[in-house]
Write a protein that holds these residues in place. Structure first.
Motif, mmCIF file in Angstrom:
data_model
loop_
_atom_site.group_PDB
_atom_site.id
_atom_site.type_symbol
_atom_site.label_atom_id
_atom_site.label_comp_id
_atom_site.label_asym_id
_atom_site.label_seq_id
_atom_site.Cartn_x
_atom_site.Cartn_y
_atom_site.Cartn_z
ATOM 1 N N VAL A 231 1.994 -2.050 -8.727
ATOM 2 C CA VAL A 231 2.717 -1.094 -8.018
ATOM 3 C C VAL A 231 3.003 0.027 -8.794
ATOM 4 N N PHE A 232 3.047 0.248 -10.282
ATOM 5 C CA PHE A 232 3.196 1.313 -11.040
ATOM 6 C C PHE A 232 1.674 1.834 -10.971
ATOM 7 N N LEU A 233 0.619 1.273 -11.129
ATOM 8 C CA LEU A 233 -0.590 1.596 -11.075
ATOM 9 C C LEU A 233 -0.956 2.540 -9.786
ATOM 10 N N SER A 234 -0.475 2.058 -8.885
ATOM 11 C CA SER A 234 -0.711 2.398 -7.448
ATOM 12 C C SER A 234 0.093 3.815 -7.451
ATOM 13 N N TRP A 235 1.365 3.720 -7.636
ATOM 14 C CA TRP A 235 2.181 4.867 -7.926
ATOM 15 C C TRP A 235 1.155 6.262 -8.617
ATOM 16 N N LEU A 236 0.787 5.727 -9.818
ATOM 17 C CA LEU A 236 0.097 6.517 -10.702
ATOM 18 C C LEU A 236 -1.080 7.136 -9.828
ATOM 19 N N MET A 237 -2.140 6.456 -9.369
ATOM 20 C CA MET A 237 -3.223 6.731 -8.679
ATOM 21 C C MET A 237 -2.836 7.559 -7.781
ATOM 22 N N GLY A 238 -1.944 7.239 -6.964
ATOM 23 C CA GLY A 238 -1.604 8.194 -5.769
ATOM 24 C C GLY A 238 -1.269 9.571 -6.256
ATOM 25 N N HIS A 239 -0.736 9.725 -7.377
ATOM 26 C CA HIS A 239 -0.302 11.171 -7.681
ATOM 27 C C HIS A 239 -1.520 11.645 -8.657
ATOM 28 N N LEU A 240 -2.428 11.112 -9.176
ATOM 29 C CA LEU A 240 -3.587 11.480 -9.823
ATOM 30 C C LEU A 240 -4.710 11.874 -8.728
ATOM 31 N N PHE A 241 -4.739 11.005 -7.826
ATOM 32 C CA PHE A 241 -5.843 11.111 -6.818
ATOM 33 C C PHE A 241 -5.348 11.150 -5.552
ATOM 34 N N PRO A 242 -4.566 12.272 -5.113
ATOM 35 C CA PRO A 242 -3.857 12.180 -3.781
ATOM 36 C C PRO A 242 -5.034 12.317 -2.677
ATOM 37 N N HIS A 243 -5.115 11.591 -1.540
ATOM 38 C CA HIS A 243 -5.879 11.562 -0.478
ATOM 39 C C HIS A 243 -4.912 11.443 0.713
ATOM 40 N N PRO A 244 -5.313 12.374 1.894
ATOM 41 C CA PRO A 244 -4.615 12.119 3.234
ATOM 42 C C PRO A 244 -4.872 10.984 4.065
ATOM 43 N N ARG A 245 -3.996 10.414 4.562
ATOM 44 C CA ARG A 245 -4.374 9.585 5.565
ATOM 45 C C ARG A 245 -5.141 9.779 6.741
ATOM 46 N N PRO A 246 -5.914 8.985 7.592
ATOM 47 C CA PRO A 246 -6.710 9.236 8.455
ATOM 48 C C PRO A 246 -6.086 10.209 9.534
ATOM 49 N N PHE A 247 -5.001 9.918 10.044
ATOM 50 C CA PHE A 247 -4.200 10.628 11.030
ATOM 51 C C PHE A 247 -4.068 11.987 10.593
#
Length: 202
Positions: free
Chosen positions: A72-88
């Motif tokens: 979960v920590f790595l997921s949070w970190l990756m989300g901030h380092l490599f932000p990507h919008p959702r399909p919608f």
């Protein structure tokens, strides 16, 4: 190239307004509810079980908790380092599940469910790991099908789960036994009454 593949796979899986209502309802149930099996099954493994297996079950729960915390920590970190919008948020496909337009990669649901399944595969039984891996794949499919995640979001969750289980094993090798004893002591203090009543195992 990867982004094109991501879009193509998403559009191949994503539901449309013509999709069967029953399949949409099933996908919604899977996407929303099955993730609650993670805390429920973990709690059951800690609280109940045959005496000769209870210690092994509780050690498994500690390893699972370590792996989940790391993933979960790595997921949070990756989300901030490599932000990507959702399909919608990009106007791609169709959305059938309400979700805030926050970062898509990696999927938290995918990360947690794949980590949980891989933990059983690594530290419990092959059959239990495979069953939970099938559940994790169903969760991954449902959230793509309903339009709130890309396929690569789920691949990212799977990879983070693998990395987290490896890291959790390293942590366990270093201080797992001491951590397990500490958690047992805390459990006995906090659950003294239920233990004395026989509602849960000592």
């Amino acid at each position: 190239m990867m982004e094109d593949l991501n879009h193509q796979l998403f559009l191949a899986i994503n539901a449309t307004p013509a999709s069967p209502a029953r399949l949409l309802a099933l996908a919604t149930f899977i996407a929303r509810e099955l993730i609650y099996g993670v805390p429920l099954l973990s709690a059951a493994l800690w609280l109940w079980g045959p005496g000769q297996k209870l210690s092994a079950q509780r050690q498994l729960v500690v390893k699972i908790a370590l792996a989940l915390a790391i993933s979960v920590f790595l997921s949070w970190l990756m989300g901030h380092l490599f932000p990507h919008p959702r399909p919608f948020a990009e106007g791609v496909g169709h959305q059938f599940l309400h979700h805030s337009p926050d970062d898509s990669y990696p999927s938290n649901h995918g990360t947690v469910s794949f980590t949980f399944a891989l933990a059983f595969l690594c530290w419990h039984r092959v059959w239990s790991g495979l069953v939970l891996l099938a559940v994790a794949c169903a969760i991954a499919w449902s959230r793509i099908y309903l339009g709130v995640h890309w396929p690569l979001d789920m691949v990212g969750g799977l990879l983070l789960g693998m990395l987290a289980c490896l890291a959790a094993q390293m942590v366990w090798n270093g201080c797992g036994e001491a951590l397990y004893r500490l958690l047992r002591q805390l459990y006995r203090r906090c659950f003294a009454l239920p233990i004395r009543k026989g509602w849960v195992r000592d």
